[in-house]
Design an enzyme around this catalytic site. Structure first.
Site, PDB file in Angstrom:
ATOM      1  N   CYS A 101       0.827  -1.206   0.000  1.00 48.29           N
ATOM      2  CA  CYS A 101       0.000   0.000   0.000  1.00 48.29           C
ATOM      3  C   CYS A 101       0.861   1.255   0.000  1.00 48.29           C
ATOM      4  O   CYS A 101       1.837   1.350   0.749  1.00 48.29           O
ATOM      5  CB  CYS A 101      -0.917   0.004   1.227  1.00 48.29           C
ATOM      6  SG  CYS A 101      -1.989   1.462   1.343  1.00 48.29           S
ATOM      7  N   CYS A 122      -0.048   5.548   7.390  1.00 53.55           N
ATOM      8  CA  CYS A 122      -1.398   5.209   7.827  1.00 53.55           C
ATOM      9  C   CYS A 122      -1.350   4.297   9.039  1.00 53.55           C
ATOM     10  O   CYS A 122      -0.628   3.290   9.045  1.00 53.55           O
ATOM     11  CB  CYS A 122      -2.159   4.541   6.685  1.00 53.55           C
ATOM     12  SG  CYS A 122      -3.812   3.996   7.147  1.00 53.55           S
ATOM     13  N   CYS A 169      -2.339  -0.075   9.448  1.00 50.34           N
ATOM     14  CA  CYS A 169      -1.450  -1.238   9.387  1.00 50.34           C
ATOM     15  C   CYS A 169      -0.109  -0.872  10.023  1.00 50.34           C
ATOM     16  O   CYS A 169       0.346   0.268   9.918  1.00 50.34           O
ATOM     17  CB  CYS A 169      -1.190  -1.681   7.950  1.00 50.34           C
ATOM     18  SG  CYS A 169      -2.661  -2.200   7.039  1.00 50.34           S
ATOM     19  N   CYS A 217      -6.657   0.988  -0.190  1.00 45.92           N
ATOM     20  CA  CYS A 217      -6.630   0.258   1.073  1.00 45.92           C
ATOM     21  C   CYS A 217      -6.543  -1.221   0.771  1.00 45.92           C
ATOM     22  O   CYS A 217      -7.354  -1.756  -0.001  1.00 45.92           O
ATOM     23  CB  CYS A 217      -7.862   0.559   1.916  1.00 45.92           C
ATOM     24  SG  CYS A 217      -7.819  -0.252   3.540  1.00 45.92           S
ATOM     25  N   GLN A 276     -17.247  -9.577  14.365  1.00 42.71           N
ATOM     26  CA  GLN A 276     -15.885  -9.994  14.060  1.00 42.71           C
ATOM     27  C   GLN A 276     -15.415  -9.315  12.767  1.00 42.71           C
ATOM     28  O   GLN A 276     -16.187  -9.115  11.846  1.00 42.71           O
ATOM     29  CB  GLN A 276     -15.810 -11.522  13.917  1.00 42.71           C
ATOM     30  CG  GLN A 276     -16.123 -12.278  15.199  1.00 42.71           C
ATOM     31  CD  GLN A 276     -15.060 -12.097  16.277  1.00 42.71           C
ATOM     32  OE1 GLN A 276     -13.948 -11.653  16.021  1.00 42.71           O
ATOM     33  NE2 GLN A 276     -15.429 -12.441  17.507  1.00 42.71           N
ATOM     34  N   PHE A 332     -20.715 -13.221  27.401  1.00 45.12           N
ATOM     35  CA  PHE A 332     -20.380 -12.094  26.519  1.00 45.12           C
ATOM     36  C   PHE A 332     -20.781 -12.482  25.094  1.00 45.12           C
ATOM     37  O   PHE A 332     -19.989 -12.454  24.157  1.00 45.12           O
ATOM     38  CB  PHE A 332     -18.897 -11.733  26.591  1.00 45.12           C
ATOM     39  CG  PHE A 332     -18.409 -11.380  27.969  1.00 45.12           C
ATOM     40  CD1 PHE A 332     -18.552 -10.099  28.475  1.00 45.12           C
ATOM     41  CD2 PHE A 332     -17.820 -12.336  28.775  1.00 45.12           C
ATOM     42  CE1 PHE A 332     -18.106  -9.770  29.751  1.00 45.12           C
ATOM     43  CE2 PHE A 332     -17.363 -12.031  30.042  1.00 45.12           C
ATOM     44  CZ  PHE A 332     -17.504 -10.741  30.546  1.00 45.12           C
ATOM     45  N   GLU A 349     -25.328 -11.315  27.864  1.00 42.12           N
ATOM     46  CA  GLU A 349     -24.748 -10.155  27.177  1.00 42.12           C
ATOM     47  C   GLU A 349     -25.249  -8.877  27.844  1.00 42.12           C
ATOM     48  O   GLU A 349     -26.433  -8.766  28.186  1.00 42.12           O
ATOM     49  CB  GLU A 349     -25.138 -10.171  25.698  1.00 42.12           C
ATOM     50  CG  GLU A 349     -24.830  -8.908  24.924  1.00 42.12           C
ATOM     51  CD  GLU A 349     -23.354  -8.525  24.952  1.00 42.12           C
ATOM     52  OE1 GLU A 349     -23.070  -7.318  25.084  1.00 42.12           O
ATOM     53  OE2 GLU A 349     -22.499  -9.440  24.834  1.00 42.12           O
ATOM     54  N   ASP A 361     -16.102 -14.970  25.612  1.00 40.93           N
ATOM     55  CA  ASP A 361     -15.552 -14.058  24.601  1.00 40.93           C
ATOM     56  C   ASP A 361     -15.649 -12.620  25.109  1.00 40.93           C
ATOM     57  O   ASP A 361     -16.455 -11.821  24.620  1.00 40.93           O
ATOM     58  CB  ASP A 361     -16.310 -14.221  23.277  1.00 40.93           C
ATOM     59  CG  ASP A 361     -15.757 -13.335  22.168  1.00 40.93           C
ATOM     60  OD1 ASP A 361     -14.607 -12.861  22.296  1.00 40.93           O
ATOM     61  OD2 ASP A 361     -16.474 -13.113  21.173  1.00 40.93           O
ATOM     62  N   CYS A 364      -9.172 -11.077  22.451  1.00 45.07           N
ATOM     63  CA  CYS A 364      -8.493 -10.132  21.569  1.00 45.07           C
ATOM     64  C   CYS A 364      -7.365  -9.425  22.308  1.00 45.07           C
ATOM     65  O   CYS A 364      -6.868  -8.397  21.847  1.00 45.07           O
ATOM     66  CB  CYS A 364      -9.484  -9.115  20.996  1.00 45.07           C
ATOM     67  SG  CYS A 364     -10.323  -8.117  22.252  1.00 45.07           S
TER      68      CYS A 364
END
Length: 397
Positions: free
Chosen positions: A47, A53, A56, A130, A234, A261, A280, A326, A352
């Protein structure tokens, strides 16, 4: 010449003596003048906006090095808590598959700039290409500049949220208003012309749909689920499938599953033959999950519950064959304590954040669970963001 032997958490290359070198890949060598001699794992970034940017950080790595980065991050986090496990080969989502993105827009004279901010800065990069977003998302950027030219205030910055749904692209624009007939007509014409699923404005009181010919949905486990503005999804369908596959492998063929969650039901709807308890905290998400489950005649009990303030007890969790966890980036410390005391034979933990995952994993292991394996998932292409799914099994005896 010192060799780059790894990549640090923020993306810098690291030498054996601990020096950090920006934009260096494993196998690169550091010349005496500070320049890099590229090694076999250094690739030409695809890119034009890299590295300015902030979308990334690792386009200069080949896939082998990126995969190793993901594995090393997880192994390092586990080691800090005295843990080790099999870490499987990472699953890497391909380029141009990101189905959600949050961009920023601002006026500069007569032009509108739209894109991501620079890494470590508030400066805006006006995207001309992108390599991570779905093509249908990126294709909207130039038309959006034209629409925003009539909506943006003279100063300040607006947020633009793009999500690919079953009906098309969902667009939410923040910090703008359309309170006259010409602006309202322009929004409607734009949405029609580009086949949007929904166009919403957030004038400070939450998103308000201005165009939604039919309810926007996301299909999860074969079930269409209403998609509330701003709901969690996701990042890629490919990554979602990898995480769902790992969770199914952990759970096997359960009769009853606790999905904690649960969000919109990414994992709740992955077990069509099981009875599901889905907890949740986000009201819109849990209502969408409940409605979708009822329409699909799935055995799902959706519970609007803040698991940080009111975790499910160990006694209640012992009634399930498998637990799916999660949590957000903060992890689930108090809920993990309850799981650690529960008798459920299997736990699938989706995370994550390797650091909070490792902290919670230690609690589970101290409670008698084995950490059998970890499956890294690279959903955020060329990013330092790490996701994973892990298998815990209750030790016999």
């Amino acid at each position: 010449m010192p060799e780059i032997i790894g990549v640090a958490a923020r993306g810098d290359g690291v030498t054996a003596d601990g020096r950090h070198v920006p934009l260096a890949a494993p196998g690169d060598r550091l010349r005496p003048d500070g320049a890099l001699r590229r090694g076999p794992h250094h690739r030409e970034p695809p890119c034009r906006h890299f590295p300015e940017c902030g979308g990334c950080q690792l386009q200069h790595l080949d896939d082998e090095s990126w995969a190793r980065f993901l594995t090393d991050r997880i192994a390092s986090a586990l080691a800090q808590h005295g843990l080790a496990s099999e870490i499987r080969a990472p699953h890497l989502s391909p380029p141009k598959t990101r189905r959600r993105a949050t961009l920023h827009a601002e006026r500069r004279g007569r032009q509108v700039h739209l894109g991501f901010t620079q890494g470590g800065s508030h400066a805006l990069v006006d995207l001309m290409e992108c390599q991570v977003m779905l093509p249908e998302l990126f294709a909207l950027l130039q038309p959006l500049r034209g629409l925003l030219a009539s909506l943006l205030p003279k100063t300040g910055r607006s947020d633009v949220h793009l999500v690919s749904t079953d009906q098309g692209v969902d667009v939410t624009i923040g910090r703008v208003s359309a309170d006259n007939l010409s602006a309202i007509e322009a929004l409607t014409a734009f949405a029609q012309r580009h086949g949007l699923a929904r166009l919403a404005l957030d004038e400070g009181m939450g998103p308000e749909p201005r165009w939604e010919p039919e309810p926007a949905t996301i299909t999860l486990g074969g079930v269409p689920v209403a998609f509330p503005e701003g709901a969690f999804l996701q990042a890629t369908e490919d990554g979602e499938a990898a995480l769902v596959g790992a969770v199914r492998e952990v759970a096997g063929s359960p009769d009853a599953v606790a999905d904690l969650f649960a969000g919109l039901g990414t994992f709740a709807f992955a077990f069509p033959d099981a009875k599901i308890y889905a907890a949740e905290a986000a009201r819109d998400a849990v209502m969408a999950l409940k409605t979708a489950a009822n329409m699909a005649r799935r055995q799902v009990f959706a519970d609007h519950r803040d698991l940080y303030r009111r975790p499910v007890s160990a006694e209640d969790l012992g009634r399930f064959d498998a637990i799916v966890l999660d949590p957000p980036r903060a992890g689930a410390k108090e809920q993990a304590r309850q799981i650690a005391s529960a008798s459920a034979p299997k736990v699938a933990y989706v995370s994550c954040n390797p650091s909070t995952f490792a902290r919670d994993a230690q609690l589970l292991c101290e409670g008698g669970y084995n950490l059998d394996w970890v499956q890294p998932v690279g959903q955020f292409r060329w990013s330092t963001h790490v996701e994973l799914a892990a298998c815990f099994s209750r030790q016999s005896g």
